[in-house]
Design an enzyme around this catalytic site. Structure first.
Site, PDB file in Angstrom:
ATOM      1  N   GLY A   1      20.292  30.779  29.801  1.00 46.52           N
ATOM      2  CA  GLY A   1      20.666  31.399  28.525  1.00 46.52           C
ATOM      3  C   GLY A   1      22.102  31.017  28.204  1.00 46.52           C
TER       4      GLY A   1
ATOM      5  N   GLN B   1       9.922  32.124  29.297  1.00 44.82           N
ATOM      6  CA  GLN B   1      11.047  33.068  29.268  1.00 44.82           C
ATOM      7  C   GLN B   1      10.704  34.320  28.449  1.00 44.82           C
ATOM      8  OE1 GLN B   1      11.360  29.763  28.771  1.00 44.82           O
ATOM      9  NE2 GLN B   1      13.372  29.001  29.387  1.00 44.82           N
TER      10      GLN B   1
ATOM     11  N   ASP C   1      21.436  27.991  21.114  1.00 43.39           N
ATOM     12  CA  ASP C   1      22.160  27.342  22.209  1.00 43.39           C
ATOM     13  C   ASP C   1      23.343  26.522  21.708  1.00 43.39           C
ATOM     14  OD1 ASP C   1      19.166  27.699  23.087  1.00 43.39           O
ATOM     15  OD2 ASP C   1      20.413  27.715  24.883  1.00 43.39           O
TER      16      ASP C   1
ATOM     17  N   ASN D   1      17.761  25.693  19.517  1.00 40.67           N
ATOM     18  CA  ASN D   1      17.300  26.835  20.305  1.00 40.67           C
ATOM     19  C   ASN D   1      16.053  26.386  21.064  1.00 40.67           C
ATOM     20  OD1 ASN D   1      17.660  29.668  21.013  1.00 40.67           O
ATOM     21  ND2 ASN D   1      15.745  30.048  19.932  1.00 40.67           N
TER      22      ASN D   1
HETATM   23  O1  MRU Z   1      16.565  27.000  28.815  1.00 38.08           O
HETATM   24  P1  MRU Z   1      17.152  28.376  28.704  1.00 38.08           P
HETATM   25  O2  MRU Z   1      16.240  29.463  29.156  1.00 38.08           O
HETATM   26  O3  MRU Z   1      18.527  28.484  29.283  1.00 38.08           O
HETATM   27  O4  MRU Z   1      17.244  28.496  27.141  1.00 38.08           O
HETATM   28  C1  MRU Z   1      18.205  29.125  26.456  1.00 38.08           C
HETATM   29  C2  MRU Z   1      17.599  30.254  25.781  1.00 38.08           C
HETATM   30  O5  MRU Z   1      17.401  31.231  26.431  1.00 38.08           O
HETATM   31  C3  MRU Z   1      17.197  30.241  24.402  1.00 38.08           C
HETATM   32  O6  MRU Z   1      17.143  29.053  23.758  1.00 38.08           O
HETATM   33  C4  MRU Z   1      17.882  31.366  23.702  1.00 38.08           C
HETATM   34  O7  MRU Z   1      17.170  31.673  22.587  1.00 38.08           O
HETATM   35  C5  MRU Z   1      19.318  31.107  23.355  1.00 38.08           C
HETATM   36  S1  MRU Z   1      20.393  31.631  24.620  1.00 38.08           S
HETATM   37  C6  MRU Z   1      20.769  33.265  24.164  1.00 38.08           C
END
Ligand code: MRU
Length: 335
Positions: free
Chosen positions: A61, A189, A229, A239
């Site tokens: 995240g 997730q 992200d 994202n």
């Molecule tokens: O690959 P991850 O689980 O690290 O992905 C990031 C995310 O959790 C999402 O894209 C999220 O919506 C943004 S981070 C708050």
């Protein structure tokens, strides 16, 4: 550790936890790979271990890996390691989330006293997410049905969440809401982490297959809130993979689509989303589910971890400074 808002059930009863924190000269974090089956806290003692924890998604995240990057730099500083070398190793873990680079560069520019600086960084992220919750709550009316994708909850953001913060605040203020939780293939997730946060918080929700989002956007969903992200200056944003199609479907069905993110996720060096580097992850995440291969042995798989949604699909950005239209971003960041 400071105030935290993520209520979880532990063996010793209910407790308030953060996703990641500093304790007794090491970093502690919830091992997000094990949820919802097991709540285990790992101790991360070196910056190399921190790089591994980010790469293997023990910590994940965007804002949480920003805090992890800051804490990784603090571990390097504490043991007298060359900070520039450590920063390179930490930055090489995951390419898409801007927060990681923002946090590490912040620590490099401070250069000394990095344990306190990293703790301060994590506290400030938590506070920003709390403010995002307050700002986003104004968009949520009693009785609304809200769809979210991936996990932009407390696990992803040190505390509170980005997309889930307004949902948390609305629920705590007594609004009756319902959350559609996209399962979020390939790593689930949504099904694993967002649903776990919803259960802990007592929020009405249902996990839906990613393919079911269009069905519900056409019929029942009042509002979409997702995290981000990396956000470019024109409002294009990256994202979790699948966000783009939710945004297009929301527009098609007249459903407002909001993006919640702290300013650390905004990349002032990018004019548009075209420059966002998309992480390509192992094909095994697509091909193997719970240890079982689901496709023929001869089949390859493609696994982009993120997609870019054009700004034209975004109703607004929920930030710690309030709710902004995409064309207000550049001005806000300049200030
Ligand atoms: O690959 P991850 O689980 O690290 O992905 C990031 C995310 O959790 C999402 O894209 C999220 O919506 C943004 S981070 C708050």
């Amino acid at each position: 550790m400071g105030l935290s808002s993520m209520r979880v059930r532990t063996q010793n009863g209910p407790s308030d936890l953060r996703a990641i924190w500093w304790e007794d000269d090491v970093v502690k974090a919830i091992d997000q790979r094990l949820l919802p089956e097991r709540l285990e806290i790992v101790a991360i003692k070196t910056y190399e271990e921190m790089a591994e924890a980010i790469s293997d998604m023990t910590v994940r995240g965007a804002p949480s890996i920003g805090a992890a990057g800051a804490y990784g730099m603090a571990l390097a500083w504490q043991s007298g390691v060359d900070l520039v070398g450590a920063s390179r190793v930490l930055k090489a873990t995951r390419p898409t989330a801007h927060d990681l680079f923002h946090a590490i560069d912040r620590m490099l520019s401070i250069g000394d006293g990095l344990v306190e600086a990293a703790k301060g960084y994590a506290d400030s992220i938590a506070e920003k997410c709390r403010l995002i919750g307050e700002a986003g709550n104004s968009l949520i009316e009693d009785g609304m049905k809200i769809l979210t994708h991936c996990n932009a909850g407390a696990l992803a953001t040190v505390d509170f969440g980005t997309a889930l913060a307004p949902i948390r605040v609305a629920h705590r203020s007594g609004k009756k809401i319902f959350v559609f939780v996209d399962e979020t293939r390939p790593r689930f997730q949504g099904a694993k982490l967002t649903a776990w946060e919803m259960v802990n918080e007592g929020i009405n929700h249902a996990v839906i297959a990613d393919n079911a989002a269009g069905y519900y956007l056409r019929s029942e969903v009042d509002l979409v809130i997702v995290g981000a992200d990396r956000v470019a200056m024109n409002g294009d944003f990256a994202n979790k993979i699948g966000t783009y199609e939710k945004a297009v479907l929301a527009r098609e069905n007249g459903v407002p689509f909001y993006v919640a993110a702290p300013v650390s996720t905004f990349d002032p060096s990018l004019r548009s989303g075209d420059g966002i580097v998309i992480e390509q992850r192992s094909p095994d995440e697509v091909l193997i589910v719970n240890g079982v291969r689901i496709a023929p042995a001869e089949s390859a798989a493609l696994n982009p971890a993120f997609d870019v949604t054009p700004a034209k699909y975004v109703s607004g950005f929920i930030t710690e400074t309030g709710v902004l239209a995409p064309d207000e971003l550049a001005k806000m960041l300049a200030e």
